[in-house]
Design an enzyme around this catalytic site. Sequence first.
Site, short mmCIF file in Angstrom:
data_model
loop_
_atom_site.label_atom_id
_atom_site.label_comp_id
_atom_site.label_asym_id
_atom_site.label_seq_id
_atom_site.Cartn_x
_atom_site.Cartn_y
_atom_site.Cartn_z
N ASP A 1 0.63 -8.62 6.57
CA ASP A 1 0.69 -7.15 6.60
C ASP A 1 -0.25 -6.56 7.66
OD1 ASP A 1 2.30 -7.69 4.47
OD2 ASP A 1 1.38 -6.27 3.10
N ASP B 1 5.27 -10.61 6.89
CA ASP B 1 5.63 -9.18 6.87
C ASP B 1 4.68 -8.36 7.72
OD1 ASP B 1 7.55 -9.95 4.98
OD2 ASP B 1 6.23 -9.48 3.29
N ARG C 1 13.02 -9.21 6.51
CA ARG C 1 13.59 -9.16 5.18
C ARG C 1 13.44 -7.73 4.65
NH1 ARG C 1 9.40 -12.55 1.24
NH2 ARG C 1 7.44 -11.58 1.93
N TRP D 1 12.41 -4.70 2.48
CA TRP D 1 11.40 -4.31 1.50
C TRP D 1 11.85 -3.02 0.81
CZ3 TRP D 1 6.31 -1.37 2.69
CH2 TRP D 1 5.55 -1.25 1.52
#
Length: 681
Positions: free
Chosen positions: A508, A535, A596, A598
């Site tokens: 992140d 991510d 992906r 979220w």
Amino acid sequence: MREPHSTYRRVLTGLVPLALSAAALTCGAGPAAAETSRAAAPAAPAAWAADTADGFASVNSLGQNGTYGGRGGTTVTVRTQAELEKYATAAEPYVIVVAGAIPVSPVGKEIKVASDKTIVGSGTAGQIVGGGFFLGTGVHNVIIRNLTIRDTYQGVWNDKDHDYDAIQMDGAHHVWIDHNDLRNMADGLIDVRKDSTDVTVSWNELSSNNKAFGIGWTENVTTDITLHHNWIRETEQRNPSADNCAHAHLYNNYLEDAPGTSIASSYGTYARGGTAMVLENSYFQGFANPVIKDATASLVQRGNVFSGTSGRNESGGTAFDPKAYYAYSPDAAAKVPSLVKAGAGPRSSLGTASTASTASAAATTLTVAKDGSGQYTTVQAAVNAVPANNASRVVIAVKPGTYRELVKVPSNKPHVTIQGTGASRKDTVIVYNNAAGTQKPDGSGTYGTGGSATVAVEADDFQARNLSITNDFDEGAHQSLSGHQAVALRTAADRVFLDGVIVTGDQDTLLLDTAAKDRLGRVYVSDSYVLGNVDFIFGRATAVIDRSVITLRKRWDGSSAGYVTAPSTAADRKGILIANSTVSGDVSNGSFYLGRPWHAGGDASLDPQTTVRNTSLSAAVRSTPWTDMSGFSWKADRFAEYKNTGAGAGSASADRPFLTDAQAAGQEVADWLAGWTPTAS
């Protein structure tokens, strides 16, 4: 007829942004080149950018306050028909600069123009050859300016088979046609039809055509139109022909039928049907039947000059007072030929960048230095010194050094730039090590993902350049901690420009958020590095990563696995766009997903989006680069690629969707920025 409007000429305060180009967006070399300082001064706005329509196009009506075109939207430069059509038909406002001659195919095609557009030629170079423009029902707030539109003529003088106009509008309103050269078309040069209204046509040259200018073709007496300072020459008819116009105001036009040419006028200006026309201070030279009217029309003449004319010259009725609708000051008719011949048509000063020194108010600079040689020793202290609700740019110039601190730019401090002053973006580093699971010092709980950010930006119009922002949380040393997300930079604002920065973390790293779920948050990252593993580019913002390097990092235990993006885009917004960049790193082949979905908080209404285009993908990227997340399938959301290269690019398949060329045309950087041109300041 409509009641008179109050006198009004709208002048907007915003200026057309600079052209969206590599030159405008890049400060120094790209990330693969040597590190350089990123300081740059904003260019002065072009003087023509603030021009606004006069005449009936300036009035407030039909929900539109004046005519200002695409001002406030992105400025783009076009050189091909495909580029022109893309931006002319877009839903967003654009200022479209035509940089050269654009041939139109098939011959006679009228390019559709949507609302809130300015189409302007660059100096005298902008030409539309073999085609024209069409403005359909409801299209409004359009400026067509400084162009040459020519040559759809098919060899038949009174051509009934080819409706090829330079500019045709059917049911449009608030249109300004100014400083164009229109000639040699198959039908009319300008057609204002089917209740089109609030139109101003000024300083154009209309020539070498059978029909110059038709207005009306409706049973309704609706159209309000102003024509002034136009040079209409060597046109046989419709100069103009105004049918059922509620208010037609014609002044200071020069109508010329030169002797000894193959084109002879059959009539000049014609008031037809229920038209109410005021014709004043114009100059008619050599025209047959210079002014005619139907018995049902009202036509008031005053101050006109007729030289060498013959045949019908008519007037009658009471018409209207143009000054009840807008202010104007007509020139004396005797001066019109010289004024109009000198001033009509494309100008070299229009549609080009300004060299004038009309820059906005100078920025305030605050200096930060760890050694005490600046005004402040911490970045946050400088941010604190920025006045609340500051109206102009404040540059926080940070001298080289490592600043271990948390920095927050609150929402009431817009227009802040944090800029490293070293030779390299590596010289100035802002770093901290909070994670989502880190306890707050006051014992009130943990920071959470968003709260872990080293730098948090909540103010609009923020910029950062020539520095590094890092979260160096050590996952290996804190395995017992619940919550390893550790954000380096969080943005929750609109118009955030990150230029020439390094953003480093693991999980992140870069949180691109918005101030609220229903708020737009545009972020443009250029010529930068973003490093991470899980991510590490994520959030609900409308974000572009352009001309940058995305570096894939191994996990804390040395393993290779990760996800580049995790968008949480709202259904009606654009998500994350990676363009013209490189995705690579010292990790295992086939170990990283591009993204992906979220669905933050399990929100099924979201429609996450990542597009990766024109980007080099290393072998680290999986052959099936998208995957599911928390029970939500990526296939139900928006994930796609277009013309990527490199060992990880692969081929299109059901598990690897590619955009078509048509889809890709609507997923470019300018589409994401939607009316904002990032400019260094």
